[in-house]
Design a protein around this motif. Structure first.
Motif, PDB file in Angstrom:
ATOM      1  N   ASN A  81     -68.649   0.044  71.552  1.00 21.56           N
ATOM      2  CA  ASN A  81     -68.931   0.120  72.992  1.00 21.56           C
ATOM      3  C   ASN A  81     -68.990   1.574  73.430  1.00 21.56           C
ATOM      4  O   ASN A  81     -68.161   2.383  73.031  1.00 21.56           O
ATOM      5  CB  ASN A  81     -67.854  -0.622  73.781  1.00 21.56           C
ATOM      6  N   VAL A  82     -69.965   1.875  74.271  1.00 22.70           N
ATOM      7  CA  VAL A  82     -70.208   3.249  74.688  1.00 22.70           C
ATOM      8  C   VAL A  82     -70.091   3.370  76.200  1.00 22.70           C
ATOM      9  O   VAL A  82     -70.576   2.508  76.951  1.00 22.70           O
ATOM     10  CB  VAL A  82     -71.622   3.703  74.234  1.00 22.70           C
ATOM     11  N   LYS A  83     -69.415   4.423  76.640  1.00 18.14           N
ATOM     12  CA  LYS A  83     -69.453   4.821  78.045  1.00 18.14           C
ATOM     13  C   LYS A  83     -70.456   5.964  78.126  1.00 18.14           C
ATOM     14  O   LYS A  83     -70.175   7.089  77.726  1.00 18.14           O
ATOM     15  CB  LYS A  83     -68.071   5.278  78.529  1.00 18.14           C
ATOM     16  N   LEU A  84     -71.654   5.650  78.619  1.00 15.36           N
ATOM     17  CA  LEU A  84     -72.767   6.596  78.581  1.00 15.36           C
ATOM     18  C   LEU A  84     -72.669   7.562  79.762  1.00 15.36           C
ATOM     19  O   LEU A  84     -72.625   7.147  80.920  1.00 15.36           O
ATOM     20  CB  LEU A  84     -74.085   5.834  78.626  1.00 15.36           C
ATOM     21  N   LYS A  85     -72.643   8.861  79.472  1.00 17.29           N
ATOM     22  CA  LYS A  85     -72.439   9.864  80.516  1.00 17.29           C
ATOM     23  C   LYS A  85     -73.625  10.804  80.706  1.00 17.29           C
ATOM     24  O   LYS A  85     -73.765  11.414  81.768  1.00 17.29           O
ATOM     25  CB  LYS A  85     -71.196  10.694  80.183  1.00 17.29           C
ATOM     26  N   GLY A  86     -74.464  10.963  79.687  1.00 14.47           N
ATOM     27  CA  GLY A  86     -75.569  11.898  79.830  1.00 14.47           C
ATOM     28  C   GLY A  86     -76.716  11.590  78.885  1.00 14.47           C
ATOM     29  O   GLY A  86     -76.511  11.086  77.783  1.00 14.47           O
ATOM     30  N   ILE A  87     -77.929  11.886  79.343  1.00 15.29           N
ATOM     31  CA  ILE A  87     -79.144  11.686  78.541  1.00 15.29           C
ATOM     32  C   ILE A  87     -79.982  12.953  78.627  1.00 15.29           C
ATOM     33  O   ILE A  87     -80.157  13.520  79.719  1.00 15.29           O
ATOM     34  CB  ILE A  87     -79.966  10.489  79.059  1.00 15.29           C
ATOM     35  N   ARG A  88     -80.472  13.389  77.503  1.00 19.19           N
ATOM     36  CA  ARG A  88     -81.416  14.515  77.467  1.00 19.19           C
ATOM     37  C   ARG A  88     -82.645  14.114  76.658  1.00 19.19           C
ATOM     38  O   ARG A  88     -82.531  13.404  75.668  1.00 19.19           O
ATOM     39  CB  ARG A  88     -80.767  15.759  76.862  1.00 19.19           C
ATOM     40  N   ILE A  89     -83.779  14.603  77.080  1.00 18.96           N
ATOM     41  CA  ILE A  89     -85.042  14.264  76.429  1.00 18.96           C
ATOM     42  C   ILE A  89     -85.862  15.530  76.253  1.00 18.96           C
ATOM     43  O   ILE A  89     -85.996  16.328  77.197  1.00 18.96           O
ATOM     44  CB  ILE A  89     -85.836  13.246  77.276  1.00 18.96           C
ATOM     45  N   VAL A 139     -71.921   5.752  86.185  1.00 15.03           N
ATOM     46  CA  VAL A 139     -70.740   5.520  85.347  1.00 15.03           C
ATOM     47  C   VAL A 139     -70.291   4.059  85.389  1.00 15.03           C
ATOM     48  O   VAL A 139     -69.976   3.461  84.358  1.00 15.03           O
ATOM     49  CB  VAL A 139     -69.578   6.446  85.794  1.00 15.03           C
ATOM     50  N   VAL A 140     -70.271   3.489  86.582  1.00 10.13           N
ATOM     51  CA  VAL A 140     -69.805   2.108  86.716  1.00 10.13           C
ATOM     52  C   VAL A 140     -70.699   1.150  85.929  1.00 10.13           C
ATOM     53  O   VAL A 140     -70.222   0.243  85.238  1.00 10.13           O
ATOM     54  CB  VAL A 140     -69.778   1.696  88.214  1.00 10.13           C
ATOM     55  N   THR A 141     -71.996   1.370  86.004  1.00 10.23           N
ATOM     56  CA  THR A 141     -72.951   0.476  85.333  1.00 10.23           C
ATOM     57  C   THR A 141     -72.918   0.640  83.820  1.00 10.23           C
ATOM     58  O   THR A 141     -72.960  -0.344  83.076  1.00 10.23           O
ATOM     59  CB  THR A 141     -74.379   0.753  85.845  1.00 10.23           C
ATOM     60  N   PHE A 142     -72.822   1.882  83.356  1.00 11.47           N
ATOM     61  CA  PHE A 142     -72.966   2.141  81.923  1.00 11.47           C
ATOM     62  C   PHE A 142     -71.627   2.510  81.268  1.00 11.47           C
ATOM     63  O   PHE A 142     -71.546   3.395  80.435  1.00 11.47           O
ATOM     64  CB  PHE A 142     -73.994   3.252  81.705  1.00 11.47           C
ATOM     65  N   SER A 143     -70.558   1.792  81.676  1.00  7.06           N
ATOM     66  CA  SER A 143     -69.223   2.094  81.143  1.00  7.06           C
ATOM     67  C   SER A 143     -68.907   1.291  79.892  1.00  7.06           C
ATOM     68  O   SER A 143     -68.025   1.652  79.126  1.00  7.06           O
ATOM     69  CB  SER A 143     -68.163   1.825  82.210  1.00  7.06           C
ATOM     70  N   SER A 144     -69.616   0.192  79.655  1.00  7.40           N
ATOM     71  CA  SER A 144     -69.357  -0.621  78.460  1.00  7.40           C
ATOM     72  C   SER A 144     -70.696  -1.096  77.890  1.00  7.40           C
ATOM     73  O   SER A 144     -71.123  -2.228  78.116  1.00  7.40           O
ATOM     74  CB  SER A 144     -68.469  -1.813  78.808  1.00  7.40           C
ATOM     75  N   VAL A 145     -71.339  -0.221  77.151  1.00  7.20           N
ATOM     76  CA  VAL A 145     -72.689  -0.474  76.652  1.00  7.20           C
ATOM     77  C   VAL A 145     -72.649  -0.711  75.144  1.00  7.20           C
ATOM     78  O   VAL A 145     -72.253   0.163  74.379  1.00  7.20           O
ATOM     79  CB  VAL A 145     -73.626   0.722  76.955  1.00  7.20           C
ATOM     80  N   SER A 146     -73.027  -1.896  74.738  1.00  4.59           N
ATOM     81  CA  SER A 146     -73.142  -2.170  73.306  1.00  4.59           C
ATOM     82  C   SER A 146     -74.594  -2.073  72.847  1.00  4.59           C
ATOM     83  O   SER A 146     -74.889  -1.912  71.668  1.00  4.59           O
ATOM     84  CB  SER A 146     -72.590  -3.562  72.968  1.00  4.59           C
ATOM     85  N   HIS A 147     -75.509  -2.153  73.808  1.00  5.23           N
ATOM     86  CA  HIS A 147     -76.938  -2.067  73.517  1.00  5.23           C
ATOM     87  C   HIS A 147     -77.640  -1.400  74.697  1.00  5.23           C
ATOM     88  O   HIS A 147     -77.450  -1.794  75.839  1.00  5.23           O
ATOM     89  CB  HIS A 147     -77.516  -3.466  73.274  1.00  5.23           C
TER      90      HIS A 147
END
Length: 207
Positions: A81-89, A139-147
């Protein structure tokens, strides 16, 4: 509007922070690469190559280019499970650069037929050839990301889209779902065994 969602690291940090960024942008190690899918890639398997170490973000050897049109769709399963905090492209500073990113959480095996549904978050992208801009998921939405599904629907005007690097920053924890399943499964036969023994003793008593 987009300046509220991203910031330019070039001004916030000095060059010595590159090593720290490499540590933070390590979620590529937690991707289940064997099951990662990239739809509409022109070369099979090329989509997986853009998830690479921070120090390879400017490497132009490996990249993914869309095939039939400008759309690209990544289905990204994590090993926990991932708590996603940042994306770079990173892409080219040209029309080939994607101009929008749509994120979907925990919807495995999405296809282009599925992307008509509302995404969990949308980013308007700016041209960025050096991964200077960071986009911050809610943060609230992407706090428990398995996919994680990343849909790039369009670019700045080219027939195809190119991406050289996708960096993901966040916290990873081992997934516990499998363990719970095993515990539940093992508990049931024990109950059944208990009932069967009870029935056996009753029937023997009657006989």
């Amino acid at each position: 509007m987009s300046h509220n969602h991203c910031h330019d690291d070039h001004h916030d940090h000095d060059h010595s922070s590159s090593e720290e960024m490499g540590i933070q942008y390590n979620l590529y190690q937690k991707i289940d690469k064997d099951n990662l899918q990239c739809l509409n890639e022109s070369i099979e398997g090329s989509g997986k190559t853009v998830f690479k170490p921070w120090d390879k973000r400017l490497d132009r050897t490996n990249f993914v280019e869309s095939d039939a049109d400008e759309e690209l769709l990544f289905n990204i399963p994590f090993t926990g499970n991932v708590k996603l905090k940042g994306i770079r492209i990173a892409s080219e500073d040209t029309e080939y650069h994607p101009n929008k990113l749509r994120l979907f959480k925990n919807r495995p095996n999405m296809t282009f037929d599925d992307v008509t549904m509302d995404p969990d978050q949308v980013f308007e992208l700016q041209r960025d050839s050096e991964s200077l801009l960071e986009y911050s998921p809610k943060v609230v939405t992407f706090s428990s990301v398995s996919h994680l599904t990343m849909h790039f629907p369009s670019n700045f005007g080219a027939d195809t889209t190119k991406i050289y690097y996708i960096g993901l920053r966040g916290e990873w924890t081992p997934g516990h779902r499998h363990g719970v399943t095993i515990c539940t499964y093992e508990a049931r036969p024990n109950l059944d065994d208990h009932k069967l023994k009870h029935l056996d003793s009753v029937s023997r008593h009657i006989n």
